[in-house]
Design an enzyme around this catalytic site. Structure first.
Site, PDB file in Angstrom:
ATOM      1  N   HIS A  70       0.827  -1.211   0.000  1.00 27.20           N
ATOM      2  CA  HIS A  70       0.000   0.000   0.000  1.00 27.20           C
ATOM      3  C   HIS A  70       0.862   1.263   0.000  1.00 27.20           C
ATOM      4  O   HIS A  70       0.350   2.359  -0.225  1.00 27.20           O
ATOM      5  CB  HIS A  70      -1.035  -0.021   1.139  1.00 27.20           C
ATOM      6  CG  HIS A  70      -0.552   0.377   2.492  1.00 27.20           C
ATOM      7  ND1 HIS A  70      -0.197  -0.522   3.466  1.00 27.20           N
ATOM      8  CD2 HIS A  70      -0.374   1.598   3.043  1.00 27.20           C
ATOM      9  CE1 HIS A  70       0.169   0.135   4.556  1.00 27.20           C
ATOM     10  NE2 HIS A  70       0.076   1.421   4.334  1.00 27.20           N
ATOM     11  N   ASP A 115       0.028  -7.507   1.399  1.00 24.91           N
ATOM     12  CA  ASP A 115       0.514  -6.121   1.476  1.00 24.91           C
ATOM     13  C   ASP A 115       2.046  -6.106   1.529  1.00 24.91           C
ATOM     14  O   ASP A 115       2.651  -5.859   2.571  1.00 24.91           O
ATOM     15  CB  ASP A 115      -0.093  -5.441   2.718  1.00 24.91           C
ATOM     16  CG  ASP A 115       0.061  -3.936   2.693  1.00 24.91           C
ATOM     17  OD1 ASP A 115       0.512  -3.399   1.657  1.00 24.91           O
ATOM     18  OD2 ASP A 115      -0.269  -3.297   3.718  1.00 24.91           O
ATOM     19  N   GLN A 203       0.219   5.602  12.080  1.00 24.99           N
ATOM     20  CA  GLN A 203       0.305   6.142  10.721  1.00 24.99           C
ATOM     21  C   GLN A 203       1.711   6.655  10.413  1.00 24.99           C
ATOM     22  O   GLN A 203       2.242   7.486  11.161  1.00 24.99           O
ATOM     23  CB  GLN A 203      -0.723   7.267  10.520  1.00 24.99           C
ATOM     24  CG  GLN A 203      -2.076   6.755  10.068  1.00 24.99           C
ATOM     25  CD  GLN A 203      -2.742   5.847  11.075  1.00 24.99           C
ATOM     26  OE1 GLN A 203      -2.809   6.188  12.237  1.00 24.99           O
ATOM     27  NE2 GLN A 203      -3.214   4.695  10.632  1.00 24.99           N
ATOM     28  N   GLY A 204       2.260   6.162   9.321  1.00 25.41           N
ATOM     29  CA  GLY A 204       3.617   6.548   8.931  1.00 25.41           C
ATOM     30  C   GLY A 204       4.617   5.439   9.194  1.00 25.41           C
ATOM     31  O   GLY A 204       5.712   5.425   8.644  1.00 25.41           O
ATOM     32  N   ASP A 205       4.236   4.494  10.046  1.00 25.80           N
ATOM     33  CA  ASP A 205       5.115   3.344  10.320  1.00 25.80           C
ATOM     34  C   ASP A 205       4.970   2.276   9.243  1.00 25.80           C
ATOM     35  O   ASP A 205       5.814   1.365   9.145  1.00 25.80           O
ATOM     36  CB  ASP A 205       4.801   2.729  11.688  1.00 25.80           C
ATOM     37  CG  ASP A 205       5.241   3.623  12.831  1.00 25.80           C
ATOM     38  OD1 ASP A 205       6.345   4.194  12.746  1.00 25.80           O
ATOM     39  OD2 ASP A 205       4.476   3.766  13.809  1.00 25.80           O
ATOM     40  N   SER A 206       3.912   2.370   8.463  1.00 31.88           N
ATOM     41  CA  SER A 206       3.644   1.367   7.428  1.00 31.88           C
ATOM     42  C   SER A 206       4.854   1.047   6.582  1.00 31.88           C
ATOM     43  O   SER A 206       5.649   1.930   6.266  1.00 31.88           O
ATOM     44  CB  SER A 206       2.554   1.859   6.485  1.00 31.88           C
ATOM     45  OG  SER A 206       1.311   1.546   7.002  1.00 31.88           O
TER      46      SER A 206
END
Ligand code: ARG
Length: 251
Positions: A70, A115, A203-206
């Site tokens: 993603h 993913d 959010q942002g660690d993905s």
């Protein structure tokens, strides 16, 4: 409804581009974690899209990085690059252009199955103190419920909160698969959940690493909010996709 909430929280995941990096007060935590040094997480990468922070990623060899699908969806290789060897999201280390994206063909934006993406980089990484690959697990590795795993990244310090400039890490416990499935309703065999009270990625660690015993067992994928009771973080299960990694990269 939950599907909607997961998806709307995922929209927040599309960092970079317009998102300004807001400087935090450095008393912050990656939701229950602590500041970390790249020397202790030398496989950690910043994934940049058009030179802006997009996601995390990990070094798996001199030529390859691994991240979440993603994070690369809709991108072409020329707009992606990674920063290696820096504790800071926006400076230091070395920049490596992505030359090829291998995004899993089974990636499904609705439930975030498969993913995973491999990134070929140029120039190759030069290994040293703050730049090292993380080992991939054997596909038969049994990742046991209740064991500690270490996640790291530059994601927000609280749900909806600020992005740190300094790398953070958090230790979370592998969650029972059925329990996680019960919470989200859409957990596949290609996912693994982990969390602890007050501790989570965000959010942002993905795209970033979840490491157990020196092996990359997960890739930060999604969650309902961050550190919400009953909703552990969901990670791509690397063991389940191990054959695909081998087929695509030879690793
Ligand atoms: N989808 C998010 C990202 O792109 C990661 C969210 C992880 N959430 C969680 N609760 N562990 O950065």
């Amino acid at each position: 409804m939950l599907r909607f909430m997961i998806l709307s929280s995922l929209v927040v995941c599309a960092l970079g581009r317009s998102t300004k990096i807001i400087r935090p007060r450095l008393n912050g935590k990656i939701v229950g974690g602590d500041p970390a040094n790249i020397h202790d997480y030398p496989y950690q990468l910043v994934l940049l899209r058009e030179d802006l922070f997009e996601c995390g990623a990990s070094i798996i060899s001199r030529n390859y990085a691994i991240t979440a699908a993603h994070c690369t969806d809709g991108a072409t290789a020329d707009v992606l690059s990674v920063r290696a060897g820096s504790t800071y999201v926006d400076r230091e280390g070395t920049i490596h252009q992505v030359t090829k994206i291998h995004q899993h063909p089974g990636f499904n934006m609705n439930i975030l199955d498969d993913d995973i993406s491999l990134l070929k980089v140029n120039p190759p990484f030069t290994f040293g103190k703050g730049v090292q690959p993380i080992s991939l697990p054997d596909k038969n590795l049994n990742v046991k419920v209740g064991t500690n795993a270490d996640a790291s990244g530059w994601g927000t310090l609280t749900e909806g909160g600020e992005l740190p400039e300094h790398l953070q890490h958090v230790v979370v416990q592998i969650t029972d698969q059925e329990e996680c499935s019960g919470a989200y309703g859409s957990i596949t065999a290609n996912m693994i959940c982990a969390g602890s009270k007050g501790k989570d990625t965000c959010q942002g660690d993905s795209g970033g690493p979840l490491v157990e015993d020196g092996k990359l067992v997960g890739i930060v994928s999604f969650g309902y909010g961050c550190a919400e009771p009953g909703y552990p973080g969901v990670y791509t299960r690397v063991t389940a996709l191990r054959d695909w990694i081998k087929k695509e990269s030879g690793l």
